[in-house]
Motif scaffolding. Structure first.
Motif, mmCIF file in Angstrom:
data_model
loop_
_atom_site.group_PDB
_atom_site.id
_atom_site.type_symbol
_atom_site.label_atom_id
_atom_site.label_comp_id
_atom_site.label_asym_id
_atom_site.label_seq_id
_atom_site.Cartn_x
_atom_site.Cartn_y
_atom_site.Cartn_z
ATOM 1 N N ALA A 2 -25.603 -38.511 -2.365
ATOM 2 C CA ALA A 2 -27.112 -38.778 -1.960
ATOM 3 C C ALA A 2 -27.294 -39.565 -0.794
ATOM 4 O O ALA A 2 -26.645 -39.536 0.243
ATOM 5 N N PRO A 3 -28.138 -39.544 0.125
ATOM 6 C CA PRO A 3 -28.392 -40.435 1.053
ATOM 7 C C PRO A 3 -28.035 -42.083 0.886
ATOM 8 O O PRO A 3 -28.059 -42.382 -0.195
ATOM 9 N N LEU A 4 -27.683 -42.814 1.501
ATOM 10 C CA LEU A 4 -27.037 -43.668 2.045
ATOM 11 C C LEU A 4 -27.990 -44.737 1.248
ATOM 12 O O LEU A 4 -28.108 -45.251 1.237
ATOM 13 N N GLY A 5 -26.764 -45.148 0.564
ATOM 14 C CA GLY A 5 -26.653 -46.447 -0.525
ATOM 15 C C GLY A 5 -27.811 -45.704 -2.272
ATOM 16 O O GLY A 5 -27.754 -46.209 -3.352
ATOM 17 N N GLY A 6 -28.444 -44.706 -2.080
ATOM 18 C CA GLY A 6 -29.494 -43.735 -3.209
ATOM 19 C C GLY A 6 -28.317 -43.998 -3.657
ATOM 20 O O GLY A 6 -28.831 -43.625 -5.186
ATOM 21 N N GLY A 7 -26.744 -42.963 -4.031
ATOM 22 C CA GLY A 7 -26.598 -42.822 -5.113
ATOM 23 C C GLY A 7 -25.473 -43.702 -5.817
ATOM 24 O O GLY A 7 -24.490 -42.973 -6.533
ATOM 25 N N GLY A 8 -25.482 -44.541 -5.454
ATOM 26 C CA GLY A 8 -25.027 -45.912 -6.116
ATOM 27 C C GLY A 8 -25.240 -46.867 -7.062
ATOM 28 O O GLY A 8 -26.449 -46.867 -6.807
ATOM 29 N N SER A 9 -24.391 -47.345 -7.536
ATOM 30 C CA SER A 9 -25.303 -48.105 -8.482
ATOM 31 C C SER A 9 -25.491 -49.714 -8.064
ATOM 32 O O SER A 9 -26.468 -49.886 -8.424
ATOM 33 N N SER A 10 -24.733 -50.208 -7.216
ATOM 34 C CA SER A 10 -25.414 -50.778 -6.412
ATOM 35 C C SER A 10 -26.411 -51.666 -6.129
ATOM 36 O O SER A 10 -27.459 -52.465 -5.848
ATOM 37 N N TYR A 11 -27.414 -50.462 -5.154
ATOM 38 C CA TYR A 11 -28.867 -50.432 -5.140
ATOM 39 C C TYR A 11 -29.775 -50.768 -6.056
ATOM 40 O O TYR A 11 -30.870 -51.384 -6.102
ATOM 41 N N TRP A 12 -29.100 -50.400 -7.705
ATOM 42 C CA TRP A 12 -29.393 -50.426 -8.468
ATOM 43 C C TRP A 12 -29.483 -52.075 -9.579
ATOM 44 O O TRP A 12 -30.207 -52.473 -10.230
#
Length: 537
Positions: A48-58
């Motif tokens: 995904a766009p950088l950061g968007g596919g990681g759970s960390s962002y959420w």
């Protein structure tokens, strides 16, 4: 997906035509590792766009660190061990708690705007199963988003970091005993192709397994592909049966399910049924601040009994909701709920995987050339049940350790031009989409909050049947990850932490040990119980 992959791939590699370091995953662990490796050339592959596919962002809760007056890393360690239900690797957990302050300072240097009190000190909050107030936040419940925003800005400004979006890792390549690269699927707006990235070192930072389950708080990219890639390459997997379900996902029918952060209960919010009765004191002496697995099972039981479950923050937070918890506030408003005056409907949702690819204190896996950090790894610090807000901390602590380890092992790189090998990618078909829906139902029904032997055996049989007709590599990775979790859950004949067996409800002291599993062993467990004529869930 990238608009111009060929342009991105023209960025220099090392002179021998091999990437120095390839990191699979653009969440907190992957980006922090890349920054820690600078100025060594690094390629970050992210679906995904950088950061968007990681759970960390959420992530809403924050990051745990013993930085307040009166707190100490050993107190943090004791809480981590207690929450882990008897299987925490204490030596590794001690490293994490003692290095927490230094990693917080790193994040501050990268521009992360952690909340501060009126005297300018870092503000700390308390969450479930912590004995002290030690959680640092950003804008109340926006820690993940704000941390990632700061790190992404720094990563994009770092010349040694090449970021390739739209690449889904599918296979790890080997040369004898060592990992030598990654094969990833890319979509250039035409037919998908596979791209091989040879590398001197590969770091898995690909996230968790949330979308193996019907209800999850994780983004769609958290589908276990990194775990499966490592297992298929022969890596040892540790503790895959231990899956944490967040007790208070907001029950408004969204996928992924939005969270009502645990910090709300830390501030005094209570859990009630639809009649307004507070029920948690009947399940645990710590009430709403009991460990997550206990709260999740209590909410599950109340819902199954038809009484429903709601998070009531009207008195504890009330009018301060929009400023103290803006993410939850905005989510509730979008669903027609005003949490200042209305209880929030909640349900358990798959949230975190304590298991993963087995690593040592420096993030090394059991295969040379392969490291892992973040949720895809199993360092042993979480045991059977992760302590709240330890996940972001673990990600940065071991990402930094991996960077130091790689720096000490690899010679200094010399940069030159490079080329890429391409091949045709197999296209997922309608049958694979249907298979994914079946997997999510099977995992939710039989490998969820409450499990039993018959259901686990049924799940393995279904996974076997799906695998026999699967040709797509991505779907094979999904099934492999699901198999590892389910086989380990069947083999552990007790209840402990995030693993609860209705047919073995007691904790067995003789099983207070970690699980170590290979894919071959998981297949052997499946073969003992799975019938070819398995029915779909």
């Amino acid at each position: 997906m990238p608009k111009s992959i060929s342009h991105d791939l023209a960025t220099p590699r090392t002179r021998d035509g091999i990437d120095d370091v390839v990191i699979l995953g653009g969440g907190l662990a992957g980006i922090f590792c890349a920054l820690s490796l600078a100025p060594r050339p690094v390629t970050v592959l992210t679906a995904a766009p950088l950061g968007g596919g990681g759970s960390s962002y959420w992530a809403q809760g924050g990051m745990a660190a013993a930085i307040a007056e009166g707190d100490h890393p050993d107190k943090h360690l004791a809480d981590t061990i207690a929450a882990g239900a008897g299987t925490v690797d204490a030596k590794i957990a001690r490293l994490m708690t003692r290095e927490a302050r230094a990693r917080i300072e790193d994040l501050l240097a990268y521009g992360v705007p952690f909340d501060r009190d009126t005297e300018g000190r870092l503000a700390v909050g308390r969450e479930a199963a912590h004995s002290e107030r030690r959680i640092v936040h950003v804008r109340g419940d926006s820690a993940g988003r704000e941390i990632m925003a700061a790190l992404i800005e720094r990563a994009k400004a770092t010349p040694s970091i090449r970021i390739l979006e739209g690449f889904v890792g599918e296979t790890l390549t080997r040369d004898g005993r060592a990992i030598r690269g990654v094969i990833a699927r890319a979509d250039e707006g035409r037919a998908p192709t596979t791209v091989e990235f040879p590398a001197h070192a590969v770091v898995l930072a690909s996230g968790g397994i949330g979308h193996l389950f019907r209800v999850t708080t994780n983004p769609p990219q958290a589908n276990g592909h990194g775990l499966a890639m490592a297992a298929r390459a022969g890596a040892i997997i540790a503790d895959p049966e231990f899956v944490q379900f967040h007790p208070t996902a907001i029950d408004i029918g969204r996928d992924p399910a939005p969270l009502a952060t645990e910090a709300l209960r830390g501030e005094g919010a209570i859990l009630i049924d639809r009649e307004g009765r507070r029920f948690m004191p009947g399940y645990h002496i710590d009430g709403e601040l009991a460990p997550r697995d206990i709260v999740a099972r209590a909410i599950h039981a109340e819902r199954m009994a038809g009484r429903g479950a709601f998070l009531d923050a009207r008195e504890a937070v009330g009018a301060a909701f929009p400023t103290k918890f803006p993410t939850v506030w905005e989510t509730c408003l979008s669903a027609g709920i005003d949490p200042r005056v209305d209880p929030i409907p909640v349900a358990p949702a798959q949230h975190y995987h304590m298991g993963g690819v087995l690593t040592d204190a420096n993030g090394r896996t059991s295969i040379d050339g392969l490291w892992a950090c973040g949720e895809v790894a199993s360092t042993g610090v979480h045991g059977a049940n992760r302590l709240a807000s330890n996940s972001l901390l673990e990600a940065v602590v071991f990402a930094a350790r991996i960077a130091r380890d790689i720096q000490g092992l690899l010679p200094s790189p010399r940069v030159a031009g490079w080329s890429v090998d391409r091949g045709e990618a197999e296209l997922p078909g309608a049958s694979d989409a249907a298979s994914m829906e079946t997997v999510r139902d099977v995992m939710a029904n039989h490998v969820g909050v409450i499990r039993d032997g018959a259901g686990l055996a049924r799940a393995l049989a279904t996974l076997d049947a799906l695998e026999r007709r699967t040709r797509d590599t991505a779907m094979l990775n999904t099934l492999t990850a699901a198999r590892l979790v389910t086989a380990a859950a069947l083999a552990r004949t007790e209840s402990r932490g995030g693993h609860w067996r209705a047919d073995f409800p007691e904790t067995d002291p003789a099983q207070a040990r970690r699980t170590y599993l290979t894919l071959d062993k998981a297949r052997a467990i499946s073969a003992q119980v799975a019938a070819p004529e398995a029915l779909s869930a």
